[in-house]
Design an enzyme around this catalytic site. Structure first.
Site, PDB file in Angstrom:
ATOM      1  N   ILE A  14      43.176 -16.655  24.386  1.00 53.62           N
ATOM      2  CA  ILE A  14      44.566 -17.067  24.613  1.00 53.62           C
ATOM      3  C   ILE A  14      44.693 -18.591  24.600  1.00 53.62           C
ATOM      4  CG2 ILE A  14      44.440 -17.044  27.161  1.00 53.62           C
ATOM      5  CD1 ILE A  14      47.467 -15.905  25.098  1.00 53.62           C
ATOM      6  N   LYS A  90      49.305 -15.705  33.404  1.00 52.36           N
ATOM      7  CA  LYS A  90      49.768 -14.474  34.050  1.00 52.36           C
ATOM      8  C   LYS A  90      48.695 -13.417  33.971  1.00 52.36           C
ATOM      9  CE  LYS A  90      50.496 -11.446  30.569  1.00 52.36           C
ATOM     10  NZ  LYS A  90      50.460 -10.021  30.405  1.00 52.36           N
ATOM     11  N   ASP A 168      49.833  -4.428  31.904  1.00 52.78           N
ATOM     12  CA  ASP A 168      49.433  -5.744  31.385  1.00 52.78           C
ATOM     13  C   ASP A 168      50.509  -6.290  30.446  1.00 52.78           C
ATOM     14  OD1 ASP A 168      47.229  -7.873  30.950  1.00 52.78           O
ATOM     15  OD2 ASP A 168      47.729  -7.208  28.930  1.00 52.78           O
TER      16      ASP A 168
END
Lengths: 314, 314
Positions: A14, A90, A168
């Site tokens: 990410i 997150k 998720d």
């Protein structure tokens, strides 16, 4: 414009896909180093851990914590205690106790803490929020369907206890919803479909009630989350209001009001994340919103589990 | 001494067993009416619901909400909005969203709100808290074992989604623990044993870490909750500290320090509950602690479920 020096903690997929380019594109942020025991990034000083990075780079003002969720609490505590602002990918923590602890620690220390719910920065969200604030929402329908094989290949941790399963991606929908609505909403029931060989749901249907409304018919939010959906994904939500119908599609990339496409723009969520982080740093204030994680915890506490066929990662 | 007039909402078993006598025994509280659609109490004006009770008795200052948990949020909202202080039986709500909403509503309205965790008023708790505050806790062992057939006969709701199972008594242990410790603790893992025909655990083993302690060995709390235990129950917790060993037995009725019995007294928890409520009313402050419910939500979110033999209510 004030300039803040940023260190990254965790440098996995990410970060490489999103954070690096977004920090680069944000005026007032300067990426100076990263910490990750297993990743090499070119052209940036790398360290095996946060401690070593902060020791070597005392000029770092803020760290972005993008490690697996279970490591974030300890790392965020260390960074805050050492006088650094913190951005949390997150979800901000593994448990609500950890998330609340970080919020109260940042407050005690007067440090900036930011729980970065990236989906809130999709192109259509800001205008949707403004439009929705003018009327009353009568009902919301959320459909968050995607093919887990396409979007989460090999992510076995999703299926383990604490891995959240379909929550998720579903927490992204909840993070948009909590951001768009000015009034609270409350889970009244949840149906969770859990594969026989997994700990977490592959699908969930959530029934929320909006506001306090003790009289008359309840205003409802129906959320339908499902991992068993063929590509392309449907990341849509529709708001029926007393002023008309607002729809968000493509995770918020498209905004449609009363059937008319108002916004249809390419996704640049992480640039929005870092622009907001810069604003928080400049103003010296926190934005540590725990409500999306709290709704997930409520769903896993209140939800009725049904057993469905085993999940096979392909 | 200021006198406050109290109305009861819900008049089931716990009210008849505990609340009526405790209110009666508390100086400064006067019970004036109750609301319950299905119960008759002698010598007290009864109403079918809260609305009718408050309409008929505008002099009521405070209500104690002892209905099933799923009704509490709506009733507490109504009472607070109509200018009344509120006591909530444990748990204060069905979801964390509801509990947080009540906290923020009471704060906005300047009303007194009290989440009554009755186990905190067991005879040994106050002195245990004082003693523990003088040193550092190195470890805690909790054993909360009871026979569900003896203590919860016919309570089928325990086993339904949201019914909490063994956390229904287990939350009492967590309410004591959060009250005794001045530092936060964090769930790192949980093993939940769920009967094949039930939604909620019949037993749970929880592994918490105490404090932030980034270095050295973690200080741990091991909680072992079990419904499959022959009478008599074991409701015990042992604290190893740098000043000695403190044990609470019988749910807090007995306090033992370094092997010496310091307190061994009959249980009068609800008198403690109402004495504290009177103090909150007199001072005009709230005590709405959500942490025990939050730890349960964390355990149900993070816990690894194991399937065990079906539960048969006998």
């Amino acid at each position: 414009m004030s300039v803040f020096r940023v260190g990254l903690v965790g440098a996995g997929k990410i970060v490489q896909d999103q954070h690096l380019a977004a920090i680069e594109a944000t005026p007032g942020l300067e990426l100076v180093a990263y910490a990750d025991p297993g990743v090499q990034l070119e052209g940036l000083p790398g360290f095996t851990d946060l401690t070593a990075m902060l020791d070597a780079h005392p000029e770092i003002d803020a760290v972005a914590i993008c490690t697996p969720a279970r490591l974030r609490h300890r790392l965020a505590r260390e960074a805050l205690t050492r006088g650094r602002a913190v951005l949390l990918e997150k979800p901000p923590a593994t448990t609500l106790a950890e998330a609340e602890d970080l919020r109260s620690l940042a407050e005690d220390l007067g440090q900036v803490l930011f729980s970065a719910w990236h989906s809130r920065y999709a192109p259509g969200i800001a205008q949707a929020r403004k439009w929705l604030s003018r009327g009353q929402v009568d009902s919301v329908a959320i459909r968050w369907h995607e093919d887990v094989h396409v979007w989460h290949p090999g992510q076995t941790w999703l299926w383990e206890a604490g891995g959240m399963g379909v929550f998720d991606p579903g927490i992204n929908a909840l993070s948009i919803l909590t951001h768009l609505l000015d009034e609270p909403f409350f889970l009244k029931g949840a149906e969770l479909e859990v594969p026989g060989n997994c700990q977490t749901p592959i699908a969930a249907r959530l029934d929320f009630h909006l506001g306090d409304g003790p009289s008359g018919q309840a205003r409802r939010i129906a959320a339908d989350l499902d991992f068993r959906h063929e590509d392309p994904p449907h990341w849509n939500m529709t708001f029926e209001t007393d002023c008309g119908v607002l729809a968000l599609e493509g995770g918020g990339a498209r905004l449609i009001i009363d059937g008319e496409v108002v916004i249809d723009a390419p996704e640049r969520e992480y640039q929005g994340v870092y622009a907001h982080f810069h604003e928080l740093l400049a103003r010296g204030v926190s934005d540590m919103d725990i409500t999306p994680l709290r709704h997930v915890a409520d769903a896993l506490m209140l939800g009725h589990r049904h057993w469905v066929e085993d999940f096979v990662d392909s």
